[in-house]
Structures are given as C-alpha cells and as structure tokens.
Design a protein around this motif. Structure first.
Motif, PDB file in Angstrom:
ATOM      1  N   ALA A 273       0.853  -1.196   0.000  1.00  0.00           N
ATOM      2  CA  ALA A 273       0.000   0.000   0.000  1.00  0.00           C
ATOM      3  C   ALA A 273       0.886   1.242   0.000  1.00  0.00           C
ATOM      4  N   ALA A 275      -0.212   4.101  -1.782  1.00  0.00           N
ATOM      5  CA  ALA A 275      -1.065   5.265  -2.061  1.00  0.00           C
ATOM      6  C   ALA A 275      -1.173   6.190  -0.852  1.00  0.00           C
ATOM      7  N   VAL A 277      -3.738   7.870   0.757  1.00  0.00           N
ATOM      8  CA  VAL A 277      -5.203   7.809   0.750  1.00  0.00           C
ATOM      9  C   VAL A 277      -5.766   8.941   1.625  1.00  0.00           C
ATOM     10  N   PRO A 305     -12.486   4.312   4.434  1.00  0.00           N
ATOM     11  CA  PRO A 305     -12.022   3.011   4.944  1.00  0.00           C
ATOM     12  C   PRO A 305     -10.496   2.966   4.949  1.00  0.00           C
ATOM     13  N   ILE A 307      -7.729   1.022   3.931  1.00  0.00           N
ATOM     14  CA  ILE A 307      -7.599  -0.090   2.974  1.00  0.00           C
ATOM     15  C   ILE A 307      -6.582  -1.112   3.490  1.00  0.00           C
ATOM     16  N   LEU A 308      -5.412  -0.614   3.856  1.00  0.00           N
ATOM     17  CA  LEU A 308      -4.364  -1.514   4.342  1.00  0.00           C
ATOM     18  C   LEU A 308      -4.823  -2.246   5.607  1.00  0.00           C
ATOM     19  N   PHE A 323       3.280   1.921   3.803  1.00  0.00           N
ATOM     20  CA  PHE A 323       4.167   3.075   3.693  1.00  0.00           C
ATOM     21  C   PHE A 323       3.703   4.108   4.707  1.00  0.00           C
ATOM     22  N   LYS A 337       2.855   2.637  13.929  1.00  0.00           N
ATOM     23  CA  LYS A 337       1.898   2.402  12.841  1.00  0.00           C
ATOM     24  C   LYS A 337       1.930   0.946  12.376  1.00  0.00           C
ATOM     25  N   LYS A 341      -1.336  -1.381  12.584  1.00  0.00           N
ATOM     26  CA  LYS A 341      -1.972  -1.949  11.394  1.00  0.00           C
ATOM     27  C   LYS A 341      -1.803  -3.469  11.353  1.00  0.00           C
TER      28      LYS A 341
HETATM   29  O1  C5P Z   1      -2.369   5.676   8.757  1.00  0.00           O
HETATM   30  P1  C5P Z   1      -1.650   6.180   7.581  1.00  0.00           P
HETATM   31  O2  C5P Z   1      -2.527   6.828   6.549  1.00  0.00           O
HETATM   32  O3  C5P Z   1      -0.458   7.044   7.865  1.00  0.00           O
HETATM   33  O4  C5P Z   1      -1.041   4.843   6.943  1.00  0.00           O
HETATM   34  C1  C5P Z   1      -0.326   4.860   5.779  1.00  0.00           C
HETATM   35  C2  C5P Z   1      -0.371   3.503   5.132  1.00  0.00           C
HETATM   36  O5  C5P Z   1      -1.707   3.005   5.136  1.00  0.00           O
HETATM   37  C3  C5P Z   1      -0.005   3.565   3.688  1.00  0.00           C
HETATM   38  O6  C5P Z   1       0.548   2.292   3.354  1.00  0.00           O
HETATM   39  C4  C5P Z   1      -1.310   3.822   2.992  1.00  0.00           C
HETATM   40  O7  C5P Z   1      -1.288   3.416   1.641  1.00  0.00           O
HETATM   41  C5  C5P Z   1      -2.272   3.002   3.818  1.00  0.00           C
HETATM   42  N1  C5P Z   1      -3.615   3.545   3.925  1.00  0.00           N
HETATM   43  C6  C5P Z   1      -4.679   2.867   3.370  1.00  0.00           C
HETATM   44  N2  C5P Z   1      -5.956   3.341   3.507  1.00  0.00           N
HETATM   45  C7  C5P Z   1      -6.197   4.498   4.173  1.00  0.00           C
HETATM   46  C8  C5P Z   1      -5.124   5.206   4.727  1.00  0.00           C
HETATM   47  C9  C5P Z   1      -3.856   4.704   4.580  1.00  0.00           C
HETATM   48  O8  C5P Z   1      -4.467   1.807   2.759  1.00  0.00           O
HETATM   49  N3  C5P Z   1      -7.432   4.941   4.283  1.00  0.00           N
END
Ligand code: C5P
Length: 397
Positions: A273, A275, A277, A305, A307-308, A323, A337, A341
């Motif tokens: 992941a 992106a 987001v 949501p 995603i990760l 990331f 983090k 996660k």
């Molecule tokens: O919590 P944070 O946004 O800093 O986490 C960053 C990581 O989580 C990245 O790998 C990002 O692609 C992923 N992410 C995600 N969905 C979200 C927010 C972050 O997949 N809504």
C-alpha cells in the motif's frame, strides 16, 4: 545509472528505418554499465553505418560470418556464448520469418540460432506487413519458442501510413531489457500495489486531494514486475505511464480504491500500500458547481475506509507492506503504525523529502528492527524493497 552493470548484451540490427533508434538504445545500455556488442545485417547497414554503432557502443561492430577478427572463424558461436541477453531492434518482417523457421544464412540469424541466452526482438515494419497472416504466424511461433516480442506500437509510420508496426522507443526497449535481466525473486507471486493520491469531490469541479505524485508506487510496481511477479497497480490520478507488464486499474476516490483492492485481495500474495489515501470524504458533495454567491459552504466529512488495515485484518491475508509519510518523529511513528496496522513490514519516509521527487530515502521497519535505505532514485529503492520483501516471504508464509 548502473542498473545493467556487468551485464553483457548483444544488440542486433536488421534492415528498417527504425535502426536510427538503435543508436539511442546502445547509448542507454552503455550508460547503465552494460557491455554492448553490436551485430548488424547487411540491410541494417543501409540505414545506419557500423561506424555510428561502433562510436555509440564503444566496440567494433560485426556484420559478416567470415570476419577475420574472430580467430576460429565461428562468429555465431564466439559472439553469442558470453551474452546475458540478445536484443534485436529493429527486427524486420524478413528477420522474424527467418528466426521462426530456424534459418541461419547470415551472422545475426546464425548466432540467434546458436544462442544459449534469452532473446528479445522489437518488430519494426509497415502496418500491412505486421498484420499479414504470415508475420502473425511467425510472431506466434517465436512466442511459442520463448522469444520475447517487444511491441510493436501503433502510430505514424515513416512510410506515411498509420497503424501497428512502429518500433518501441529506445527507453521502452531498455526497460524491457532491465526486466529480462533482473533476478526473478518474486517469480510466481501475485502482487497488488496501490499508488498515487485519492481525490474526494466537493462538487463537480473541486475536490480534496494531496501532493502524492504516484512515483514511488509506480516504481514499486515496476520493480515487482521486473522481479517476475504478476503485478496489478490500483492507481489514483497521476500523470505517469504504466510500467511494462503491469496491469493498471484507475480509481479516483478512496472508496473506489478500497473496492478495487478488496475485489482482488483473494488472488494476492503480496499487498503493498503506497497510495496516499485521503482520510476523509465529503458526505454532502454537490452534483453542481457550488456558487460563491451561495455563501460559505458547509463541507461535511466522514472517514474513509483504511484499505491496508482492512486487508491486513482479513482472513488468510496476503503479506502486507505499508508506507508511512511523516513530517517528524519518523522512527517512533513508524513502528507504532506497523503494530497498529498489524503488518510485518513498513517503509517510512519524510513527506517533505519524498513527495513529487524522483529520489527518496526510506527506512524499513520489521520485527528484526530498522533497515536504512540511503537516498537514491525511487526505482533503486523500490528494487531494494522488493528484494527485502522476497527475503521475508518464506518466513512469513
Ligand atoms: O495511517 P496512515 O494513513 O499514515 O497509513 C499509511 C499507510 O496506510 C499507507 O501504506 C497507505 O497506503 C495506507 N492507507 C490505506 N488506507 C487508508 C489510509 C492509509 O491503505 N485509508
């Protein structure tokens, strides 16, 4: 750039106006550290001269089976034996026909037949010649024989016609060669990558987004494909070309990205992941442009949501890599983090040093601790990350 350092490439040219692009290709190979041996057919010499190719490759060029410079007079063996890869660019219709039938009546076709290394050809010909059933038959035969066919592309042709048959650009052939020569540490793995920003509409012309260029995610997708993985890239809006051999799915919002990922996660071995987001979307997005005269608009937000988080929490989750772009306290935030996660590996960088740039510095965090990847072009870091993932995989699966 030294990504081809120590690699030995034989660059073959056959007769076609696209031979002028082979000069640029030779330069790209040489600049990235490869040893380049050029071999030209007689027809190729009608388009560019051996002297041109010698100057650009830095080595004498061979054109003839009976070249006195080869002591045992077996050029087809001598020149092909020590090569890591043979690239024929341009490959004419005639040359493809010869290859497909195993003909060996000149130096280049004979050494292709005698080779032990992989062979890639970049077709270049008139659109009707490419579309002709005979050429299509030959291309299918070559693919079945394990020859990589690079392109051709569609577009304006030197003959004034338009259609399939243009040779790929030198940079595209170069990228394919890098891919062919990369260690296949992710062979057989299915890798899903998210990249770029998401965009959350406020009305039909305005939205909430961020500064992510997508460069890091695209580099990760490219590096995974080079490593032999089957790669799908779920991408927010970027201005970047799709890396070679990568399937790309375009999305706009975080919720679209979430759905695109969730639809594919069962068929995924590694999820990366990258992106950026958006954390929130606009609940009361308007279907028309908001007028200034309507006064201060009220923008109501709701969380997107994670995603990760959702992928990592799923049943039989793939190996998940996150990331983190922080603006301070990188180390403390990053390990936090990763635990929060529930993922085995997290790559962290400082947002102000990464966004939009071609280079970056990354620190990888896993159970073993932290691993600093020094500042380098994003594609170099992406390859190091892929190698790190590959080393972790057997333990994690
Ligand atoms: O919590 P944070 O946004 O800093 O986490 C960053 C990581 O989580 C990245 O790998 C990002 O692609 C992923 N992410 C995600 N969905 C979200 C927010 C972050 O997949 N809504």
């Amino acid at each position: 750039m030294t990504e081809l350092a120590g690699k030995r490439i034989l660059l073959g040219l056959t007769g076609g106006i696209a031979a002028y692009k082979a000069g640029e290709l030779a330069r790209l190979f040489v600049r990235s550290g490869a040893d380049v041996q050029v071999v030209m057919t007689r027809a190729a010499c009608g388009f560019v001269t051996p002297a041109t190719m010698q100057a650009l490759s830095g080595k004498p060029v061979y054109t003839d089976m009976w070249d006195g410079r080869i002591p045992n007079n077996m050029g087809h063996i001598e020149l092909s034996r020590d090569r890591d890869l043979i690239v024929v660019a341009p490959a004419s219709a005639d040359f493809m026909a010869k290859l497909a039938n195993g003909l060996a009546d000149d130096l280049l076709s004979a050494l292709c037949l005698a080779r032990r290394s992989p062979l890639a050809v970049a077709p270049a010909m008139n659109v009707e010649m490419w579309n002709h059933p005979a050429t299509q038959r030959n291309a299918a035969q070559l693919r079945a024989d394990g020859v990589a066919i690079l392109g051709p592309a569609s577009g304006d042709q030197a003959c004034g016609e338009t259609g399939m048959g243009r040779m790929l650009e030198a940079a595209e052939i170069y990228a394919e060669a890098v891919r062919a020569l990369s260690p296949k540490v992710l062979e057989g793995k299915r890798v899903l990558v998210t990249a770029g920003p998401t965009y959350e509409p406020i009305d039909t012309v305005r939205g909430i987004t961020n500064q992510s260029s997508g460069k890091m995610g695209y580099a990760v997708a490219q590096a995974a494909a080079e490593a032999g993985a089957q790669v799908t890239l779920v991408s927010g809006r970027t201005a970047l070309p799709t890396p070679a051999a990568v399937e790309r799915v375009d999305v706009v919002t975080a919720r679209e990205m979430h759905d695109a990922v969730m639809a594919r996660v069962k068929r995924t071995d590694v999820f990366i992941a990258v992106a950026a987001v958006a954390d929130y979307h606009v609940v009361n997005a308007r279907g028309q442009k908001i007028k200034r005269s309507a006064g201060n608009p009220k923008i109501e937000l709701a969380p997107n949501p994670d995603i990760l988080g959702a992928v990592a929490a799923g049943k039989s989750a793939p190996f998940c890599v996150g990331f983190a772009a922080e603006t301070e306290n990188l180390k403390a935030y990053a390990q936090d983090k990763r635990h929060q996660k529930g993922i085995p590996l997290l790559a962290a960088n400082l947002a102000q040093e990464a966004f939009g740039r071609d280079d970056n510095a990354l620190t990888l965090f896993d159970d073993a601790g932290e691993h600093v990847l020094a500042r380098a072009p994003k594609i170099v870091l992406a390859r190091q990350l892929v190698a790190h993932i590959a080393r972790m995989l057997p333990k994690a699966r």
